[in-house]
Design a protein around this motif. Structure first.
Motif, short mmCIF file in Angstrom:
data_model
loop_
_atom_site.label_atom_id
_atom_site.label_comp_id
_atom_site.label_asym_id
_atom_site.label_seq_id
_atom_site.Cartn_x
_atom_site.Cartn_y
_atom_site.Cartn_z
N UNK A 176 0.82 -1.22 0.00
CA UNK A 176 0.00 0.00 0.00
C UNK A 176 0.85 1.26 0.00
N UNK A 177 0.32 2.30 -0.58
CA UNK A 177 0.94 3.62 -0.52
C UNK A 177 0.84 4.15 0.91
N UNK A 178 1.94 4.68 1.43
CA UNK A 178 1.95 5.24 2.79
C UNK A 178 2.23 6.73 2.70
N UNK A 179 1.37 7.55 3.32
CA UNK A 179 1.50 9.01 3.23
C UNK A 179 1.32 9.62 4.62
N UNK A 180 2.26 10.51 4.99
CA UNK A 180 2.18 11.24 6.26
C UNK A 180 2.20 12.73 5.95
N UNK A 181 1.28 13.49 6.55
CA UNK A 181 1.15 14.91 6.26
C UNK A 181 1.77 15.80 7.31
N UNK A 182 2.50 16.85 6.86
CA UNK A 182 3.06 17.88 7.74
C UNK A 182 2.92 19.22 7.03
N UNK B 107 2.40 22.93 2.23
CA UNK B 107 2.00 21.63 2.71
C UNK B 107 3.09 20.64 2.29
N UNK B 108 3.36 19.67 3.12
CA UNK B 108 4.40 18.71 2.78
C UNK B 108 3.94 17.32 3.16
N UNK B 109 4.14 16.37 2.27
CA UNK B 109 3.80 14.98 2.58
C UNK B 109 5.04 14.12 2.39
N UNK B 110 5.15 13.13 3.25
CA UNK B 110 6.23 12.15 3.16
C UNK B 110 5.59 10.82 2.78
N UNK B 111 6.11 10.21 1.73
CA UNK B 111 5.50 8.99 1.23
C UNK B 111 6.49 7.84 1.23
N UNK C 137 0.75 18.47 10.99
CA UNK C 137 0.04 18.40 9.72
C UNK C 137 -1.39 18.90 9.78
N UNK C 138 -1.89 19.23 10.99
CA UNK C 138 -3.23 19.80 11.09
C UNK C 138 -3.35 21.11 10.33
N UNK C 139 -2.19 21.74 10.06
CA UNK C 139 -2.19 23.00 9.32
C UNK C 139 -2.19 22.75 7.81
N UNK C 140 -2.10 21.52 7.39
CA UNK C 140 -2.01 21.25 5.96
C UNK C 140 -3.13 20.30 5.54
N UNK C 141 -2.75 19.14 5.02
CA UNK C 141 -3.76 18.16 4.61
C UNK C 141 -4.10 17.28 5.81
N UNK C 142 -5.31 17.41 6.27
CA UNK C 142 -5.70 16.69 7.48
C UNK C 142 -6.93 15.83 7.23
#
Length: 322
Positions: free
Chosen positions: A145-151, A159-163, A195-200
């Motif tokens: 599965x694709x794994x994505x973490x938002x910050x 916005x920044x995501x780590x995948x 990440x609440x300030x970005x994609x949540x």
């Protein structure tokens, strides 16, 4: 993907201790995973990132049962069990409650409080006890599965995501770095906040997959209530509803984008071979807890939230099978 398999992606909204609800949902889903459904992606922000990473790591290293157990173990360790931890927890929740009621409580930067660094260190220890982040790149394959973490990158203002292989313990800590509680976390030379300030939570990133692995269903585990029947009048009620609305802004924007793409596919403006029109389901926490309880790690409260999550997941699965 066969015609009998439905691709599913799960997105876990952040919300502090309230994401223990997410843990209960995830445990129940994993223990009673519906036939004919394949998990192709999972994302999370803040506390939701803890659950997302735990599920992903448990699945790729063992199986669904191990993933469910891993989610439970992490929350067992996050609960305030020791005397010192309970005292700190009671102090934080009391201060938060007084602030939402308008009491003039002096505030200090987390850079002035030694407890900030201690709290971040504890989160790091809990995560690294259960997850070997150094192993993650080795398990990132086409079939996982694709794994994505938002910050949010506070230097770039983006916005920044780590995948996938870029998900490190620092990325997860950054996703949970609430500015008035924790110092920013440095990742790749820039400082990051919650990440609440970005994609949540991140949703669009889950759609960036090959056509045969694009999600056909999006399961959103939503912590902040979408609707409210009453007009907030007291100061604490206003603070609670404002927190819910601000926490949902990015989620609703993400979902509106997905729905817009679906409309373009249905109207023929985008090729169906490259874009999917996923069905969106929300699994919601609708108990109306005060915003101050998002800091509450009392074991009894954590267990209450987990049981609520399990019950909500049972209801969701019954509807899915129907």
């Amino acid at each position: 993907m066969s015609s009998e398999t439905t691709n599913v992606a799960i997105a876990c909204q952040g919300g502090g201790s309230h994401t223990a609800f997410t843990a209960g949902v995830l445990e129940q889903l994993l223990e009673n995973w519906p036939d004919g459904h394949e998990l192709v992606g999972i994302s999370g922000t803040s506390g939701g990132a803890f659950g997302a990473v735990a599920v992903w790591y448990g699945l790729v290293t063992e199986d669904r049962a191990a993933a469910a157990e891993l989610v439970a173990d992490i929350w067992d360790d996050l609960a305030a069990e020791s005397y010192a931890d309970r005292v700190a927890n009671d102090w934080l929740t009391t201060v938060s409650r007084l602030q939402t009621n308008g009491s003039p409580i002096p505030q200090l930067s987390p850079y002035q409080l030694p407890g900030s660094e201690l709290g971040k260190r504890r989160l790091r220890n809990v995560l690294e006890t259960h997850i070997d982040f150094g192993e993650i790149p080795a398990y990132c394959e086409y079939s996982t599965p694709e794994l994505v973490v938002g910050t949010v990158d506070i230097n770039a203002g983006d916005f920044d995501t780590f995948t996938n292989e870029n998900v490190t313990v620092d990325a997860v800590l950054a996703s949970a770095a609430i500015p008035n509680l924790f110092e920013a976390v440095e990742v790749d030379g820039n400082y990051h906040w919650d990440g609440l300030f970005s994609q949540n939570p991140p949703v669009r990133d889950l759609m960036h997959q090959p056509p045969e692995r694009k999600p056909e269903e999006l399961w959103i585990i939503q912590i902040n209530a979408q609707e409210s029947e009453e007009e907030p009048k007291r100061l604490d009620q206003i603070a609670d509803r404002r927190n819910e609305l601000s926490g949902n802004i990015s989620l609703n924007q993400e979902l509106q984008f997905v729905e817009q793409v679906s409309e373009w596919v249905d109207s023929g403006k985008l090729p169906e071979s490259e874009f999917t029109t996923p069905t969106i389901h929300r699994i919601e926490l609708n108990e109306g807890y005060p915003v101050s309880t998002k800091f509450d790690r009392n074991p009894a409260f954590i267990e209450e939230l987990i049981e609520l999550g399990r019950a909500e997941a049972v209801s969701f699965l019954e509807k899915t099978r129907a």
